[in-house]
Design a protein around this motif. Structure first.
Motif, PDB file in Angstrom:
ATOM      1  N   PHE A 396     -24.452 -25.009 -22.108  1.00  0.00           N
ATOM      2  CA  PHE A 396     -25.172 -25.302 -23.348  1.00  0.00           C
ATOM      3  C   PHE A 396     -25.853 -26.651 -23.172  1.00  0.00           C
ATOM      4  CE2 PHE A 396     -25.793 -26.628 -27.743  1.00  0.00           C
ATOM      5  CZ  PHE A 396     -26.207 -25.448 -28.338  1.00  0.00           C
ATOM      6  N   ALA A 397     -27.037 -26.793 -23.754  1.00  0.00           N
ATOM      7  CA  ALA A 397     -27.803 -28.036 -23.612  1.00  0.00           C
ATOM      8  C   ALA A 397     -26.986 -29.224 -24.098  1.00  0.00           C
ATOM      9  CB  ALA A 397     -29.113 -27.942 -24.396  1.00  0.00           C
ATOM     10  N   GLY A 398     -26.785 -30.211 -23.232  1.00  0.00           N
ATOM     11  CA  GLY A 398     -26.085 -31.431 -23.605  1.00  0.00           C
ATOM     12  C   GLY A 398     -24.583 -31.353 -23.503  1.00  0.00           C
ATOM     13  N   THR A 665     -46.439 -11.115 -19.949  1.00  0.00           N
ATOM     14  CA  THR A 665     -46.001 -12.308 -19.227  1.00  0.00           C
ATOM     15  C   THR A 665     -44.530 -12.553 -19.500  1.00  0.00           C
ATOM     16  OG1 THR A 665     -48.192 -13.290 -19.465  1.00  0.00           O
ATOM     17  CG2 THR A 665     -46.404 -14.768 -18.856  1.00  0.00           C
ATOM     18  N   LEU A 666     -43.768 -12.808 -18.454  1.00  0.00           N
ATOM     19  CA  LEU A 666     -42.345 -13.083 -18.586  1.00  0.00           C
ATOM     20  C   LEU A 666     -42.100 -14.589 -18.520  1.00  0.00           C
ATOM     21  CD1 LEU A 666     -40.901 -10.395 -16.137  1.00  0.00           C
ATOM     22  CD2 LEU A 666     -41.700 -10.110 -18.489  1.00  0.00           C
ATOM     23  N   TYR A 667     -41.111 -15.056 -19.256  1.00  0.00           N
ATOM     24  CA  TYR A 667     -40.744 -16.470 -19.274  1.00  0.00           C
ATOM     25  C   TYR A 667     -39.245 -16.613 -19.038  1.00  0.00           C
ATOM     26  CZ  TYR A 667     -45.287 -17.072 -21.539  1.00  0.00           C
ATOM     27  OH  TYR A 667     -46.621 -17.057 -21.829  1.00  0.00           O
ATOM     28  N   THR A 668     -38.864 -17.712 -18.428  1.00  0.00           N
ATOM     29  CA  THR A 668     -37.443 -17.945 -18.150  1.00  0.00           C
ATOM     30  C   THR A 668     -36.757 -18.766 -19.239  1.00  0.00           C
ATOM     31  OG1 THR A 668     -37.985 -19.926 -16.879  1.00  0.00           O
ATOM     32  CG2 THR A 668     -37.838 -17.847 -15.670  1.00  0.00           C
ATOM     33  N   SER A 669     -37.532 -19.351 -20.134  1.00  0.00           N
ATOM     34  CA  SER A 669     -36.911 -20.158 -21.184  1.00  0.00           C
ATOM     35  C   SER A 669     -37.877 -20.323 -22.337  1.00  0.00           C
ATOM     36  CB  SER A 669     -36.490 -21.529 -20.645  1.00  0.00           C
ATOM     37  OG  SER A 669     -37.618 -22.269 -20.226  1.00  0.00           O
ATOM     38  N   GLY A 684     -37.505 -39.746 -35.641  1.00  0.00           N
ATOM     39  CA  GLY A 684     -37.743 -38.910 -36.808  1.00  0.00           C
ATOM     40  C   GLY A 684     -36.694 -37.842 -37.028  1.00  0.00           C
ATOM     41  N   GLY A 685     -35.643 -37.804 -36.184  1.00  0.00           N
ATOM     42  CA  GLY A 685     -34.590 -36.825 -36.342  1.00  0.00           C
ATOM     43  C   GLY A 685     -34.871 -35.487 -35.693  1.00  0.00           C
ATOM     44  N   MET A 686     -35.962 -35.381 -34.909  1.00  0.00           N
ATOM     45  CA  MET A 686     -36.304 -34.124 -34.263  1.00  0.00           C
ATOM     46  C   MET A 686     -35.586 -34.010 -32.916  1.00  0.00           C
ATOM     47  SD  MET A 686     -38.105 -32.835 -36.572  1.00  0.00           S
ATOM     48  CE  MET A 686     -38.581 -31.316 -35.742  1.00  0.00           C
ATOM     49  N   HIS A 687     -35.091 -32.804 -32.646  1.00  0.00           N
ATOM     50  CA  HIS A 687     -34.308 -32.539 -31.434  1.00  0.00           C
ATOM     51  C   HIS A 687     -34.980 -31.423 -30.654  1.00  0.00           C
ATOM     52  CE1 HIS A 687     -30.720 -32.303 -28.915  1.00  0.00           C
ATOM     53  NE2 HIS A 687     -30.743 -30.990 -29.082  1.00  0.00           N
ATOM     54  N   TYR A 688     -34.986 -31.569 -29.327  1.00  0.00           N
ATOM     55  CA  TYR A 688     -35.629 -30.621 -28.424  1.00  0.00           C
ATOM     56  C   TYR A 688     -34.534 -29.882 -27.661  1.00  0.00           C
ATOM     57  CZ  TYR A 688     -38.100 -29.471 -23.990  1.00  0.00           C
ATOM     58  OH  TYR A 688     -38.613 -28.861 -22.880  1.00  0.00           O
ATOM     59  N   GLU A 689     -34.613 -28.544 -27.649  1.00  0.00           N
ATOM     60  CA  GLU A 689     -33.558 -27.750 -27.026  1.00  0.00           C
ATOM     61  C   GLU A 689     -34.174 -26.556 -26.302  1.00  0.00           C
ATOM     62  OE1 GLU A 689     -29.526 -26.699 -29.021  1.00  0.00           O
ATOM     63  OE2 GLU A 689     -30.947 -25.112 -29.546  1.00  0.00           O
ATOM     64  N   ARG A 690     -33.681 -26.294 -25.106  1.00  0.00           N
ATOM     65  CA  ARG A 690     -34.212 -25.191 -24.311  1.00  0.00           C
ATOM     66  C   ARG A 690     -33.226 -24.026 -24.320  1.00  0.00           C
ATOM     67  NH1 ARG A 690     -38.244 -25.163 -20.329  1.00  0.00           N
ATOM     68  NH2 ARG A 690     -38.369 -27.420 -20.469  1.00  0.00           N
ATOM     69  N   VAL A 691     -33.738 -22.828 -24.576  1.00  0.00           N
ATOM     70  CA  VAL A 691     -32.952 -21.598 -24.546  1.00  0.00           C
ATOM     71  C   VAL A 691     -33.339 -20.837 -23.290  1.00  0.00           C
ATOM     72  CG1 VAL A 691     -32.320 -19.494 -25.784  1.00  0.00           C
ATOM     73  CG2 VAL A 691     -32.954 -21.549 -27.068  1.00  0.00           C
ATOM     74  N   HIS A 692     -32.360 -20.506 -22.444  1.00  0.00           N
ATOM     75  CA  HIS A 692     -32.637 -19.894 -21.141  1.00  0.00           C
ATOM     76  C   HIS A 692     -32.377 -18.393 -21.157  1.00  0.00           C
ATOM     77  CE1 HIS A 692     -31.825 -24.149 -20.192  1.00  0.00           C
ATOM     78  NE2 HIS A 692     -32.678 -23.987 -19.202  1.00  0.00           N
ATOM     79  N   ALA A 693     -33.169 -17.674 -20.371  1.00  0.00           N
ATOM     80  CA  ALA A 693     -32.944 -16.259 -20.088  1.00  0.00           C
ATOM     81  C   ALA A 693     -33.484 -16.010 -18.682  1.00  0.00           C
ATOM     82  CB  ALA A 693     -33.637 -15.370 -21.119  1.00  0.00           C
ATOM     83  N   MET A 694     -32.635 -16.170 -17.678  1.00  0.00           N
ATOM     84  CA  MET A 694     -33.090 -16.118 -16.286  1.00  0.00           C
ATOM     85  C   MET A 694     -32.030 -15.459 -15.419  1.00  0.00           C
ATOM     86  SD  MET A 694     -32.891 -20.257 -16.003  1.00  0.00           S
ATOM     87  CE  MET A 694     -33.907 -20.324 -14.551  1.00  0.00           C
ATOM     88  N   ASP A 695     -32.478 -14.778 -14.363  1.00  0.00           N
ATOM     89  CA  ASP A 695     -31.542 -13.999 -13.552  1.00  0.00           C
ATOM     90  C   ASP A 695     -30.829 -14.832 -12.495  1.00  0.00           C
ATOM     91  OD1 ASP A 695     -33.622 -14.467 -11.847  1.00  0.00           O
ATOM     92  OD2 ASP A 695     -34.202 -12.379 -11.598  1.00  0.00           O
ATOM     93  N   THR A 696     -31.236 -16.091 -12.330  1.00  0.00           N
ATOM     94  CA  THR A 696     -30.488 -16.983 -11.446  1.00  0.00           C
ATOM     95  C   THR A 696     -30.560 -18.395 -12.004  1.00  0.00           C
ATOM     96  OG1 THR A 696     -30.266 -17.853  -9.183  1.00  0.00           O
ATOM     97  CG2 THR A 696     -32.494 -17.334  -9.947  1.00  0.00           C
ATOM     98  N   GLY A 702     -27.170 -15.388 -13.102  1.00  0.00           N
ATOM     99  CA  GLY A 702     -28.117 -15.653 -14.171  1.00  0.00           C
ATOM    100  C   GLY A 702     -27.493 -16.394 -15.337  1.00  0.00           C
ATOM    101  N   ARG A 703     -28.369 -16.949 -16.162  1.00  0.00           N
ATOM    102  CA  ARG A 703     -27.945 -17.619 -17.384  1.00  0.00           C
ATOM    103  C   ARG A 703     -28.710 -17.023 -18.554  1.00  0.00           C
ATOM    104  NH1 ARG A 703     -28.212 -24.139 -18.924  1.00  0.00           N
ATOM    105  NH2 ARG A 703     -28.046 -23.838 -21.187  1.00  0.00           N
ATOM    106  N   TYR A 704     -27.976 -16.479 -19.501  1.00  0.00           N
ATOM    107  CA  TYR A 704     -28.582 -15.851 -20.674  1.00  0.00           C
ATOM    108  C   TYR A 704     -27.928 -16.466 -21.910  1.00  0.00           C
ATOM    109  CZ  TYR A 704     -30.191 -12.584 -17.147  1.00  0.00           C
ATOM    110  OH  TYR A 704     -30.778 -12.036 -16.025  1.00  0.00           O
ATOM    111  N   ASP A 705     -28.640 -17.370 -22.546  1.00  0.00           N
ATOM    112  CA  ASP A 705     -28.088 -18.118 -23.675  1.00  0.00           C
ATOM    113  C   ASP A 705     -28.052 -17.271 -24.940  1.00  0.00           C
ATOM    114  OD1 ASP A 705     -27.794 -20.305 -22.075  1.00  0.00           O
ATOM    115  OD2 ASP A 705     -29.629 -21.303 -22.751  1.00  0.00           O
TER     116      ASP A 705
END
Length: 829
Positions: A396-398, A665-669, A684-696, A702-705
């Motif tokens: 998980f991110a962080g 088009t396919l994306y990994t995150s 400003g209280g904004m948070h950046y988070e990446r959600v993954h969906a990748m086979d390695t 793979g990681r599938y969040d």
């Protein structure tokens, strides 16, 4: 909704001489406002950015700086030019000439002045102790005049209320009751400036011997919590206290301990004495918006509310009695009142709650219980299983990982925070439910106290969590782990949090984690840059250089002189531009399979998802086999029906699926950006988070969040969300319209309410009658943010061959981990 205190409204402005001026008067120019090309003491922007990069950002050694300038000079010799600086000494001298942020260091010496014993005089009684510091009044003025704080600054005490329900809210320091009650008739109209001090010893190197320092940091209460947490020069280094030492035999000697106590507080009195005139007589200072205002620093008032002595009474006592009598009989050290320790000390989430009550107490007691209840071999087997459960937490991110569990010696505050996020599921089944309930109550208390805004309702929930904690933690006494009860100062501090939050606002703006982080920039990095010989003097100079560079950077940026890159700035001055010759290509013809650039999840707008159905599109070769799924054409069909309000058109659309000829088009995150000021975030209280969906993932499986999927935007908490695991991110165009979407596997709730012991929702993979996973194609707008699932381990031991990469496929049920971060806590509460 905010209410200001009229009698101490610090918004009244004046001129430099202190005479009131109309409120619509423009602020006077600052001393450095001399045009866009005034780079003094630097010749130009290149010179400043070179010095700032080498010294502040890269922290390059003097020898390496000389090497760089030597190469630079060699490259320019043929053109008769020279680099910005001849060598590192030349660069340091220019930095020294910076007038901004210049607060020189000064020192004083203290020594033991009581009666010495006739023989065997301990060395600490004859030693001299040097204390280095900077004028706190000048440091406060630098913070007050910092233009970087102009939008994050409270000029006067205020009270905040939620306009929807009228509930009293506590956030920044100036919104607390303590500031509201400090109105002084003698300083009406002045800006009230309470001073915040923080101090903690730190060790810069364990391997090279005794290298301890005792820095003191200072801030002002007017800047808001998010600024103080972000370290935007809102917390400054005030000085270094002396650390008396003696042999082990004398460490617990009453005279030595009393001397250390008096040396500490007497040193603080000396360091802060420049504030005394401004505590009773307002002085004129420049504030972040550029205007001058009258300011008065925090004083001790005789209102009886917090048990403080009056300033006049304190002065009489100091004049009449020596330090020992003041300390023993009147609670005074120098002229500092210590009659109510909980009034002088603000809540400390890191040391009192996280590393104290959680890690040092409850976690330790849990392990003592296991060791006491079972044989040595069985206890070790259980502890190994708990460690293995901790290591199985999905990515998980962080989230800090514990590959070998928690069995290591060097603990940091971040380690304790990470363990707190996954510890409850790891111990459940191995300890009595009462212990799990104790942990649930304590961690709930911590997360509520950690909120960016705490209102009256939250304080009631905080009190309820504390009551549950005190009720359930009796299990540790009845089980024999703590047979003598719980006389522990850090746990006792919990009962004062309600009062302290009302007095000083949300504790996350005063937490010692702020000073712990400051140790790195103010102490540890300067020490590593020193020669190690008489390192303190070099560290003082390094901090002075860093402050001057930071002040120059803020000043230049405020005057609009740092826009763009240094190269674009120079080219603009020269009236030229750069032309990059690139081969033209049609973006539409590019097929990207695994993109580096992720899809950006926009703000949640509407709620569209396509459930799996028997007549799913059969020509979708991109989707995994064995899943019941609605394909892209079915998804597009429903999207078009949703967006077309014409009933006849809708009827036509329902008769046939649309034809899709565009490439997919396919994306990994994907990236989610959301507001969560209680977590680590921007100003400003904004948070950046990446959600993954990748086979390695990292050269492994793979990681599938998992993610929170919005199913009812009008509902509160988990009532408006479901959980799904993202298997693939897609996008395509149809008739010129862009459609981002995701292919997901669903989870369903096991119960209609949270689990009683852990306080978390329980979910399980949703399947069809034939055992295949229930899957859907959903619009990307439905994904709110990432979710973290922890297995329900139960009473069984986990197979040792399992790894965290297999966790989301290896168990029957999972907890929706509300402790993974603060926003998840609010959603899954």
């Amino acid at each position: 909704m905010e209410f200001d205190l009229p009698e101490s409204d610090g918004r009244r402005i004046c001129d430099e001489l202190g005479d009131d001026i109309p409120s619509n008067t423009l602020p006077p120019p600052r001393p450095s406002d001399r045009g866009p090309d005034y780079w003094t003491p630097y010749a130009n922007r290149v010179d400043f950015e070179v010095a700032d990069f080498l010294y502040r950002h890269n922290q390059m050694s003097g020898g390496n700086i000389d090497f760089i300038f030597n190469l630079w000079a060699a490259s320019l010799a043929a053109h008769g030019e020279t680099p910005p600086f001849a060598n590192h000494i030349d660069m340091y001298n220019v930095i020294d000439l910076t007038p901004l942020g210049d607060v020189p260091w000064q020192s004083f010496t203290s020594e033991y002045n009581s009666t010495l014993p006739e023989d065997d005089v301990p060395p600490w009684m004859t030693s001299e102790y040097d204390v280095w510091f900077r004028d706190p009044r000048l440091l406060a003025q630098n913070i007050l005049s910092n233009p970087d704080f102009k939008d994050e600054f409270d000029h006067a005490p205020l009270q905040e209320y939620d306009t929807s329900n009228g509930v009293h809210c506590f956030q920044d320091f100036m919104s607390g009751d303590w500031c509201w009650k400090q109105a002084d008739p003698n300083t009406i109209g002045s800006m009230f400036v309470p001073i915040i001090l923080g101090s903690d010893k730190t060790t810069v190197s364990v391997t090279t011997g005794h290298n301890q320092y005792w820095p003191v940091y200072m801030s002002i209460s007017n800047i808001r919590n998010n600024v103080r947490r972000a370290h935007r020069n809102g917390v400054v280094l005030l000085g270094f206290l002396a650390i008396p030492t003696t042999d082990k035999e004398s460490t617990k000697d009453a005279h030595f301990r009393k001397f250390r106590h008096q040396l500490l507080h007497s040193s603080l009195v000396k360091m802060l004495e420049s504030f005394q005139p401004g505590m009773t007589t307002p002085e004129v200072v420049r504030s972040p918006d550029g205007h001058f205002r009258h300011a008065v620093y925090a004083d001790s008032l005789d209102d009886g509310t917090y048990g403080r002595c009056s300033h006049d009474h304190t002065e009489v006592l100091v004049e009449e009695f020596e330090l020992g009598v003041l300390s023993d009989k009147y609670g005074l050290v120098g002229d500092i009142v210590v009659s109510d320790i909980h009034e002088l000390l603000s809540p400390d989430i890191l040391h009192q709650l996280i590393t104290g009550a959680f890690k040092d107490h409850i976690v330790t007691w849990v392990h003592k219980y296991i060791e006491a209840q079972y044989s040595e071999n069985e206890a070790n087997r259980i502890l190994d299983d708990i460690d293995h459960r901790i290591s199985l937490a999905p990515s998980f991110a962080g989230l800090r990982r514990f590959p070998e569990g928690r069995g290591f010696k060097q603990w940091t505050g971040d380690d304790s925070k990470a363990l707190m996020k996954v510890y409850i599921p790891a111990i459940e089944g191995h300890v009595p439910p009462e212990m799990v309930l104790t942990l649930q109550a304590l961690i709930d208390f911590i997360y509520i106290a950690w909120r960016n805004i705490i209102n009256s309702n939250s304080l009631n929930v905080l009190d309820d969590a504390l009551e549950h904690f005190h009720r359930h933690h009796e299990i540790f006494q009845t089980s024999g782990v703590c047979p003598n009860g719980f006389n522990l100062p850090r746990q006792h501090s919990l009962i004062h949090y309600h009062k302290m939050i009302r007095a000083f606002g949300a504790p996350n703006g005063l937490c010692s984690s702020i000073t712990e982080s400051k140790h790195i920039k103010a102490v540890k990095e300067p020490w590593w840059l020193s020669s190690r010989f008489e390192a303190l003097n070099q560290m003082l100079l390094t901090n002075q250089h860093l402050d001057k560079l930071a002040a120059s950077c803020i000043d230049f940026a405020n005057r609009g002189m740092l826009r763009g890159t240094c190269l674009s700035y120079i080219l603009d001055k020269l009236g030229t531009s750069i032309w990059i010759n690139a081969q033209a290509c049609n973006v539409e013809d590019i097929q990207v399979q695994l993109e580096d650039e992720p899809i950006v999840i926009p703000h949640l707008r509407h709620n569209n998802h396509v459930n799996a159905r028997a007549d799913a599109d059969q020509d979708n070769a991109a989707e995994p086999e064995g899943d019941a799924v609605a394909g892209p054409t079915q998804f597009l069909h429903d999207q078009l029906r949703h967006s077309d309000s014409n009933s006849e058109a809708s009827a036509d659309l329902s008769s046939a699926l649309p034809e899709l000829y565009e490439k997919i088009t396919l994306y990994t995150s994907a990236v989610a950006t959301f507001f969560t000021p209680s977590d680590i975030s921007g100003i400003g209280g904004m948070h950046y988070e990446r959600v993954h969906a990748m086979d390695t993932w990292r050269n492994g499986p793979g990681r599938y969040d998992c993610a929170f999927i919005s199913t009812d935007p009008t509902a509160e908490g988990m009532s408006g969300f479901d959980i799904a695991q993202v298997r693939l991110f897609f996008s395509f165009k149809h008739n010129g319209v862009y459609y981002p979407y995701a292919f997901v596997h669903w989870f369903k709730r096991v119960h209609d309410s949270r689990d009683e012991n852990t306080g978390m929702w329980v979910v399980e993979p949703e399947t069809l009658e034939d055992g295949t996973r229930f899957a859907s194609v959903i619009h990307l707008d439905c994904i709110f943010r990432a979710a973290h699932l922890m297995p329900v381990f139960g009473y069984e031991f986990v197979p040792t061959y399992l790894s965290y990469m297999q966790t989301l496929n290896a168990f029957c049920t999972y907890y929706v981990n509300k402790y993974i971060d603060h926003q998840a806590f609010e959603i899954a509460w």
